[in-house]
Design a protein around this motif. Structure first.
Motif, PDB file in Angstrom:
ATOM      1  N   ALA A 126      39.704  45.437  84.719  1.00  0.00           N
ATOM      2  CA  ALA A 126      39.236  44.501  85.744  1.00  0.00           C
ATOM      3  C   ALA A 126      38.520  43.359  85.031  1.00  0.00           C
ATOM      4  O   ALA A 126      38.106  43.494  83.870  1.00  0.00           O
ATOM      5  CB  ALA A 126      38.298  45.184  86.740  1.00  0.00           C
ATOM      6  N   SER A 127      38.368  42.231  85.716  1.00  0.00           N
ATOM      7  CA  SER A 127      37.659  41.096  85.130  1.00  0.00           C
ATOM      8  C   SER A 127      37.082  40.233  86.230  1.00  0.00           C
ATOM      9  O   SER A 127      37.413  40.389  87.415  1.00  0.00           O
ATOM     10  CB  SER A 127      38.595  40.255  84.247  1.00  0.00           C
ATOM     11  N   THR A 149      31.819  31.753  82.605  1.00  0.00           N
ATOM     12  CA  THR A 149      31.814  32.896  81.691  1.00  0.00           C
ATOM     13  C   THR A 149      32.725  33.998  82.226  1.00  0.00           C
ATOM     14  O   THR A 149      32.663  34.353  83.406  1.00  0.00           O
ATOM     15  CB  THR A 149      30.390  33.459  81.524  1.00  0.00           C
ATOM     16  N   VAL A 150      33.558  34.535  81.364  1.00  0.00           N
ATOM     17  CA  VAL A 150      34.479  35.611  81.734  1.00  0.00           C
ATOM     18  C   VAL A 150      33.903  36.944  81.278  1.00  0.00           C
ATOM     19  O   VAL A 150      33.386  37.064  80.165  1.00  0.00           O
ATOM     20  CB  VAL A 150      35.862  35.399  81.098  1.00  0.00           C
ATOM     21  N   ALA A 201      33.817  43.142  77.653  1.00  0.00           N
ATOM     22  CA  ALA A 201      33.867  41.942  76.822  1.00  0.00           C
ATOM     23  C   ALA A 201      33.480  40.723  77.634  1.00  0.00           C
ATOM     24  O   ALA A 201      33.711  40.668  78.847  1.00  0.00           O
ATOM     25  CB  ALA A 201      35.266  41.757  76.236  1.00  0.00           C
ATOM     26  N   THR A 202      32.906  39.747  76.951  1.00  0.00           N
ATOM     27  CA  THR A 202      32.552  38.490  77.595  1.00  0.00           C
ATOM     28  C   THR A 202      32.940  37.323  76.696  1.00  0.00           C
ATOM     29  O   THR A 202      32.979  37.462  75.464  1.00  0.00           O
ATOM     30  CB  THR A 202      31.045  38.421  77.907  1.00  0.00           C
ATOM     31  N   SER A 203      33.208  36.198  77.319  1.00  0.00           N
ATOM     32  CA  SER A 203      33.533  34.997  76.554  1.00  0.00           C
ATOM     33  C   SER A 203      32.287  34.335  75.987  1.00  0.00           C
ATOM     34  O   SER A 203      32.388  33.427  75.161  1.00  0.00           O
ATOM     35  CB  SER A 203      34.291  34.000  77.437  1.00  0.00           C
ATOM     36  N   ALA A 235      27.427  41.835  85.892  1.00  0.00           N
ATOM     37  CA  ALA A 235      28.875  41.679  86.065  1.00  0.00           C
ATOM     38  C   ALA A 235      29.638  42.716  85.256  1.00  0.00           C
ATOM     39  O   ALA A 235      30.672  43.240  85.702  1.00  0.00           O
ATOM     40  CB  ALA A 235      29.296  40.271  85.650  1.00  0.00           C
ATOM     41  N   ALA A 236      29.138  43.047  84.053  1.00  0.00           N
ATOM     42  CA  ALA A 236      29.797  44.066  83.232  1.00  0.00           C
ATOM     43  C   ALA A 236      29.787  45.418  83.935  1.00  0.00           C
ATOM     44  O   ALA A 236      30.787  46.149  83.918  1.00  0.00           O
ATOM     45  CB  ALA A 236      29.106  44.159  81.873  1.00  0.00           C
TER      46      ALA A 236
END
Length: 292
Positions: free
Chosen positions: A108-109, A116-117, A178-180, A243-244
Motif C-alpha cells: 500500500a502507499s 512526500t510518498v 519507505a518514504t521519499s 502515515a507509515a
C-alpha cells in the motif's frame, strides 16, 4: 547485520533488504543478493539486512529450503512496476490467526499533502488474527483511502462464523516501510517504530511471544531532508510516522484479500474463500479497474 542499522552505530545505508521464507535457512537468500550486488554494482561488502518468516514444511518437505541462488535470481529479475501480492514469494507459506487463514504479501502507499510518498510492503504470517471477530471484517481495511476497499461487504451475523486455529505457533510478520523524504538514521528508526503500530492495528494480538515481527524503514532521499534534532522537522516526521503505520495496516488487508487458498496443503483457506460474500463485490470492483 541488523545491528549495523542502529543509530548508535556507523551506518552507510543499505544496498538491498531481503524478506523471505524458510525460517533461519532463508537467510541464505540474502547471501545470494550480496553476490549479485558484488557482480553487478561493484560493491565490495554489500549491506543486505533481511528477515524471514517461519514457514518450514508448509506446502512441502521440511528439508525444502531457499538457497543463495534464489536470492541471486530474484535480484536479476527485479524490475519497476506493481508488486505481485497474495500467495507469492515470501508469502507462499504464510498463515494468520493460528493457522486459520492464508496470509501473504501485501502493499500500500500514500502521497501526503506536501508530496512526500510513504509506502509499505509486508509479509503477513501472524499468530494473531487480521479479522475482527465481531463482524468478520478486516481490521486493516477500516483505514482504507477513498475507494480503496469500496467493494468489501460486511457479513450478516449468520455468515460471520468464528475461526478456531490448530496450527503450531510458527509466526513472524515482516515488512519494509519507505518514504521519499531524506532522513538521518534516527528519524528512519522512529518511522520503523511508528510503523509497528500499524501491525497492531491490523493484527490482534500482535507482537506475541510467538511472533518475531520486524519492520525495516527506508528513506530514498529524493525529498526534503528531515532530522529529529530540528524542531521545525518534528511535525513532518510525525505525519510520516503516522502515515507509515496506517499504510502498513492497509498493506496487511491487501495481503489477506489477495491471498489464495492452498487446499492441497492442509486446507489453508483464504479470507475471500472463507467469506465469499464479503469479497464478491470486491472482485467485480477490481475487474472493472483492470485488475488494479
Amino acid at each position: 547485520m541488523t545491528d549495523m542499522l542502529s543509530p548508535a552505530n556507523a551506518n552507510p545505508g543499505t544496498d538491498a533488504i531481503v524478506l523471505t521464507g524458510g525460517s533461519a535457512w532463508g537467510m541464505d537468500v540474502g547471501v545470494g543478493a550480496m553476490h549479485w550486488l558484488e557482480d553487478h554494482k561493484d560493491v565490495d561488502i554489500p549491506i543486505v539486512p533481511g528477515a524471514v518468516i517461519y514457514d518450514i514444511g508448509r506446502g512441502g518437505d521440511d528439508t525444502a529450503r531457499p538457497t543463495a541462488d534464489w536470492g541471486y535470481r530474484v535480484m536479476d529479475a527485479a524490475e519497476d512496476g506493481p508488486v505481485r501480492q497474495g500467495t507469492v514469494g515470501a508469502g507462499t507459506g504464510a498463515l494468520t490467526g493460528n493457522g486459520t487463514l492464508k496470509g501473504g504479501v501485501g502493499t500500500a502507499s500514500v502521497v501526503l499533502d506536501d508530496g512526500t510518498v510513504v509506502g509499505a510492503l509486508v509479509v503477513v504470517n501472524a499468530l494473531g488474527s487480521t479479522v475482527n471477530p465481531k463482524d468478520c471484517t478486516l481490521y486493516g481495511a477500516e483505514l482504507g483511502l477513498g475507494q480503496e476497499f469500496a467493494g468489501l461487504r460486511k457479513l450478516s451475523p449468520a455468515e460471520c462464523r468464528p475461526l478456531e486455529g490448530t496450527s503450531p505457533a510458527r509466526n513472524t510478520t515482516i515488512a519494509v516501510v519507505a518514504t521519499s523524504a531524506s532522513m538521518e538514521n534516527a528519524a528512519a528508526t522512529r518511522m520503523a517504530a511508528a510503523a509497528q503500530d500499524g501491525l497492531a492495528r491490523a493484527i490482534n494480538p500482535a507482537h506475541t511471544l510467538h511472533d518475531g515481527d520486524t519492520v525495516f524503514a527506508v528513506a530514498t532521499g529524493t525529498g526534503r531532508r528531515l532530522a529529529t534534532n530540528d524542531p521545525d522537522d518534528v511535525p513532518a516526521l510525525a505525519r510520516i510516522g503516522a502515515a507509515a503505520a496506517d499504510t502498513l495496516s492497509r498493506a496487511v488487508a491487501h495481503a489477506m484479500l489477495a491471498a489464495t487458498s492452498a487446499r492441497q496443503y492442509e486446507s489453508y483457506e483464504s479470507y475471500c474463500d472463507t467469506y465469499p460474500s464479503a469479497c464478491a463485490n470486491l472482485q467485480r470492483h477490481r475487474a472493472g479497474r483492470g485488475g488494479a
